[in-house]
Design a protein around this motif. Structure first.
Motif, PDB file in Angstrom:
ATOM      1  N   LEU A 129       0.826  -1.214   0.000  1.00 52.12           N
ATOM      2  CA  LEU A 129       0.000   0.000   0.000  1.00 52.12           C
ATOM      3  C   LEU A 129       0.858   1.260   0.000  1.00 52.12           C
ATOM      4  CD1 LEU A 129      -2.840   1.159   0.051  1.00 52.12           C
ATOM      5  CD2 LEU A 129      -2.758   1.080   2.563  1.00 52.12           C
ATOM      6  N   ILE A 130       1.971   1.221   0.720  1.00 52.27           N
ATOM      7  CA  ILE A 130       2.874   2.378   0.769  1.00 52.27           C
ATOM      8  C   ILE A 130       3.520   2.615  -0.594  1.00 52.27           C
ATOM      9  CG2 ILE A 130       4.968   3.325   1.798  1.00 52.27           C
ATOM     10  CD1 ILE A 130       2.597   3.271   3.690  1.00 52.27           C
ATOM     11  N   VAL A 131       3.943   1.547  -1.264  1.00 52.05           N
ATOM     12  CA  VAL A 131       4.566   1.676  -2.586  1.00 52.05           C
ATOM     13  C   VAL A 131       3.548   2.192  -3.596  1.00 52.05           C
ATOM     14  CG1 VAL A 131       5.852   0.491  -4.403  1.00 52.05           C
ATOM     15  CG2 VAL A 131       6.174  -0.186  -2.028  1.00 52.05           C
ATOM     16  N   VAL A 132       2.306   1.737  -3.489  1.00 54.73           N
ATOM     17  CA  VAL A 132       1.241   2.235  -4.371  1.00 54.73           C
ATOM     18  C   VAL A 132       1.019   3.727  -4.143  1.00 54.73           C
ATOM     19  CG1 VAL A 132      -1.239   2.144  -4.818  1.00 54.73           C
ATOM     20  CG2 VAL A 132       0.060   0.029  -4.622  1.00 54.73           C
ATOM     21  N   PHE A 133       0.961   4.117  -2.871  1.00 52.47           N
ATOM     22  CA  PHE A 133       0.755   5.534  -2.534  1.00 52.47           C
ATOM     23  C   PHE A 133       1.903   6.390  -3.062  1.00 52.47           C
ATOM     24  CE2 PHE A 133       1.202   8.999   0.721  1.00 52.47           C
ATOM     25  CZ  PHE A 133       0.083   9.729   0.321  1.00 52.47           C
ATOM     26  N   TYR A 134       3.121   5.888  -2.919  1.00 52.68           N
ATOM     27  CA  TYR A 134       4.303   6.600  -3.414  1.00 52.68           C
ATOM     28  C   TYR A 134       4.243   6.753  -4.932  1.00 52.68           C
ATOM     29  CZ  TYR A 134       9.249   7.309  -4.623  1.00 52.68           C
ATOM     30  OH  TYR A 134      10.426   7.789  -5.142  1.00 52.68           O
ATOM     31  N   SER A 135       3.945   5.652  -5.630  1.00 49.32           N
ATOM     32  CA  SER A 135       3.886   5.682  -7.095  1.00 49.32           C
ATOM     33  C   SER A 135       2.777   6.621  -7.582  1.00 49.32           C
ATOM     34  CB  SER A 135       3.642   4.266  -7.643  1.00 49.32           C
ATOM     35  OG  SER A 135       4.670   3.387  -7.258  1.00 49.32           O
ATOM     36  N   ALA A 136       1.617   6.524  -6.938  1.00 50.07           N
ATOM     37  CA  ALA A 136       0.488   7.359  -7.340  1.00 50.07           C
ATOM     38  C   ALA A 136       0.774   8.841  -7.108  1.00 50.07           C
ATOM     39  CB  ALA A 136      -0.767   6.942  -6.580  1.00 50.07           C
ATOM     40  N   SER A 137       1.466   9.152  -6.021  1.00 47.93           N
ATOM     41  CA  SER A 137       1.784  10.553  -5.700  1.00 47.93           C
ATOM     42  C   SER A 137       2.707  11.159  -6.756  1.00 47.93           C
ATOM     43  CB  SER A 137       2.433  10.645  -4.318  1.00 47.93           C
ATOM     44  OG  SER A 137       1.562  10.186  -3.310  1.00 47.93           O
ATOM     45  N   LEU A 138       3.751  10.414  -7.140  1.00 45.52           N
ATOM     46  CA  LEU A 138       4.680  10.927  -8.143  1.00 45.52           C
ATOM     47  C   LEU A 138       4.026  10.979  -9.525  1.00 45.52           C
ATOM     48  CD1 LEU A 138       8.096   9.297  -7.170  1.00 45.52           C
ATOM     49  CD2 LEU A 138       7.227  11.567  -6.628  1.00 45.52           C
ATOM     50  N   PHE A 182       5.022   5.135 -13.587  1.00 45.84           N
ATOM     51  CA  PHE A 182       4.633   4.942 -12.186  1.00 45.84           C
ATOM     52  C   PHE A 182       3.224   4.365 -12.076  1.00 45.84           C
ATOM     53  CE2 PHE A 182       8.171   7.844 -11.167  1.00 45.84           C
ATOM     54  CZ  PHE A 182       8.712   7.159 -10.098  1.00 45.84           C
ATOM     55  N   THR A 183       2.334   4.774 -12.969  1.00 45.70           N
ATOM     56  CA  THR A 183       0.976   4.228 -12.956  1.00 45.70           C
ATOM     57  C   THR A 183       0.986   2.741 -13.313  1.00 45.70           C
ATOM     58  OG1 THR A 183       0.042   6.378 -13.601  1.00 45.70           O
ATOM     59  CG2 THR A 183      -1.343   4.431 -13.932  1.00 45.70           C
ATOM     60  N   CYS A 184       1.735   2.391 -14.340  1.00 42.13           N
ATOM     61  CA  CYS A 184       1.813   0.986 -14.767  1.00 42.13           C
ATOM     62  C   CYS A 184       2.511   0.100 -13.745  1.00 42.13           C
ATOM     63  CB  CYS A 184       2.525   0.887 -16.119  1.00 42.13           C
ATOM     64  SG  CYS A 184       1.603   1.615 -17.496  1.00 42.13           S
ATOM     65  N   SER A 185       3.319   0.711 -12.887  1.00 39.25           N
ATOM     66  CA  SER A 185       4.031  -0.083 -11.876  1.00 39.25           C
ATOM     67  C   SER A 185       3.122  -0.492 -10.717  1.00 39.25           C
ATOM     68  CB  SER A 185       5.229   0.705 -11.331  1.00 39.25           C
ATOM     69  OG  SER A 185       4.813   1.749 -10.463  1.00 39.25           O
ATOM     70  N   ILE A 186       1.995   0.172 -10.572  1.00 44.18           N
ATOM     71  CA  ILE A 186       1.115  -0.095  -9.421  1.00 44.18           C
ATOM     72  C   ILE A 186       0.626  -1.539  -9.382  1.00 44.18           C
ATOM     73  CG2 ILE A 186      -1.130   0.483  -8.408  1.00 44.18           C
ATOM     74  CD1 ILE A 186      -0.555   3.411  -9.075  1.00 44.18           C
ATOM     75  N   PRO A 187       0.144  -2.134 -10.493  1.00 47.04           N
ATOM     76  CA  PRO A 187      -0.269  -3.548 -10.422  1.00 47.04           C
ATOM     77  C   PRO A 187       0.887  -4.483 -10.056  1.00 47.04           C
ATOM     78  CG  PRO A 187      -1.146  -2.513 -12.399  1.00 47.04           C
ATOM     79  CD  PRO A 187      -0.151  -1.558 -11.814  1.00 47.04           C
ATOM     80  N   LEU A 188       2.107  -4.115 -10.454  1.00 45.71           N
ATOM     81  CA  LEU A 188       3.269  -4.965 -10.164  1.00 45.71           C
ATOM     82  C   LEU A 188       3.572  -5.027  -8.671  1.00 45.71           C
ATOM     83  CD1 LEU A 188       5.695  -3.839 -13.030  1.00 45.71           C
ATOM     84  CD2 LEU A 188       4.242  -5.875 -12.965  1.00 45.71           C
ATOM     85  N   HIS A 192       5.138  -8.235  -6.500  1.00 48.90           N
ATOM     86  CA  HIS A 192       6.264  -8.049  -5.572  1.00 48.90           C
ATOM     87  C   HIS A 192       6.704  -6.587  -5.674  1.00 48.90           C
ATOM     88  CE1 HIS A 192       9.921  -8.557  -3.304  1.00 48.90           C
ATOM     89  NE2 HIS A 192       9.601  -9.820  -3.073  1.00 48.90           N
ATOM     90  N   PRO A 193       6.849  -5.905  -4.538  1.00 43.89           N
ATOM     91  CA  PRO A 193       7.252  -4.493  -4.568  1.00 43.89           C
ATOM     92  C   PRO A 193       8.539  -4.234  -5.347  1.00 43.89           C
ATOM     93  CG  PRO A 193       6.506  -5.074  -2.376  1.00 43.89           C
ATOM     94  CD  PRO A 193       6.555  -6.359  -3.163  1.00 43.89           C
ATOM     95  N   VAL A 194       9.467  -5.194  -5.313  1.00 42.58           N
ATOM     96  CA  VAL A 194      10.738  -5.010  -6.027  1.00 42.58           C
ATOM     97  C   VAL A 194      10.510  -4.924  -7.537  1.00 42.58           C
ATOM     98  CG1 VAL A 194      12.974  -6.043  -6.553  1.00 42.58           C
ATOM     99  CG2 VAL A 194      12.089  -6.119  -4.219  1.00 42.58           C
ATOM    100  N   LEU A 195       9.543  -5.688  -8.062  1.00 44.94           N
ATOM    101  CA  LEU A 195       9.220  -5.620  -9.492  1.00 44.94           C
ATOM    102  C   LEU A 195       8.771  -4.215  -9.875  1.00 44.94           C
ATOM    103  CD1 LEU A 195       7.300  -8.969 -10.151  1.00 44.94           C
ATOM    104  CD2 LEU A 195       9.599  -8.349 -10.914  1.00 44.94           C
ATOM    105  N   ALA A 196       7.934  -3.629  -9.045  1.00 41.57           N
ATOM    106  CA  ALA A 196       7.468  -2.265  -9.297  1.00 41.57           C
ATOM    107  C   ALA A 196       8.639  -1.289  -9.270  1.00 41.57           C
ATOM    108  CB  ALA A 196       6.422  -1.870  -8.263  1.00 41.57           C
TER     109      ALA A 196
END
Length: 227
Positions: A129-138, A182-188, A192-196
């Motif tokens: 959830l934190i990685v998603v929030f980070y990606s979405a913010s940027l 960053f948007t496309c990385s959210i499903p990844l 695994h967070p490392v994939l994103a």
């Protein structure tokens, strides 16, 4: 009714005449610099038990902070990426109206907010959830910058008529590279967070592809001064 419209246009023209481009750009630079500085301040000092030898603990404690270093480096590069694109497109804006000034202010609010998700990501890099929030913010920062450029360049609203459609599309595409990645990385993230995190490197690849595809020869003033 026509008299009212004429009066409104007169007022709008007077407001536009007092908007100074230098102050708009300088204020924007200040916000970018403030956000970049906060990134460094968000890195906490290593936690060391003073009851034992500090030297024996320091190396391990510094290494333990690697997620914060990574978050800082990635975010600083992305903020720099957005700063360069912001400078580039505003170098082409020849006329300012109230709308673009307010849009720029909202954009700067998003920029000034970035240290918060960066701090979260640096502290919890493996929490999806934190990685998603980070990606979405940027990504949001990039999308809003693209919207500003669309507003300014649509039908050459605020840019010179000499600016070609290819140049307009080039800068729009270049701005959109990072937010799309960053948007496309959210499903990844949920695989695994490392994939994103690894997918974020595609920002570099995408930018190189855009530059090669458009073969733009005319650069903005900031890019000419930089390169």
């Amino acid at each position: 009714m026509s008299a009212i419209l004429k009066e409104e246009k007169k007022i709008e023209s007077e407001v536009e005449s007092v908007i100074d481009r230098g102050r708009v750009v300088s204020f924007s630079d200040g916000v970018f610099a403030f956000a970049a500085t906060l990134l460094v301040l968000k890195i906490d000092l290593p936690q060391i038990n003073t009851n034992f030898s500090i030297e024996s603990q320091l190396g391990t404690a510094l290494i333990a902070l690697w997620p914060a270093y990574l978050a800082n480096i990635i975010s600083f590069l992305i903020i720099g990426y957005y700063w360069l694109n912001h400078h580039a497109i505003f170098g082409f804006v020849h006329r300012y109206d109230q709308t673009i000034v307010w849009l720029n202010l909202v954009f700067l609010i998003f920029v000034s907010f970035t240290p918060f998700p960066v701090d979260l990501y640096g502290s919890y890099p493996k929490v999806p959830l934190i990685v998603v929030f980070y990606s979405a913010s940027l990504a949001l920062v990039g999308y809003f910058l693209a919207f500003i450029w669309w507003y300014a360049a649509d039908k050459h609203r605020l840019v010179s008529q000499k600016l070609s459609e290819a140049q307009i599309r080039y800068y729009l595409a270049r701005i959109l590279v990072a937010p799309i990645v960053f948007t496309c990385s959210i499903p990844l993230v949920y695989l695994h967070p490392v994939l994103a995190q690894l997918s974020w490197l595609l920002v570099i690849v995408g930018t190189l592809i855009i530059n090669k595809k458009f073969h733009i020869k005319k650069l903005s003033k900031i890019e000419v001064d930089t390169f």
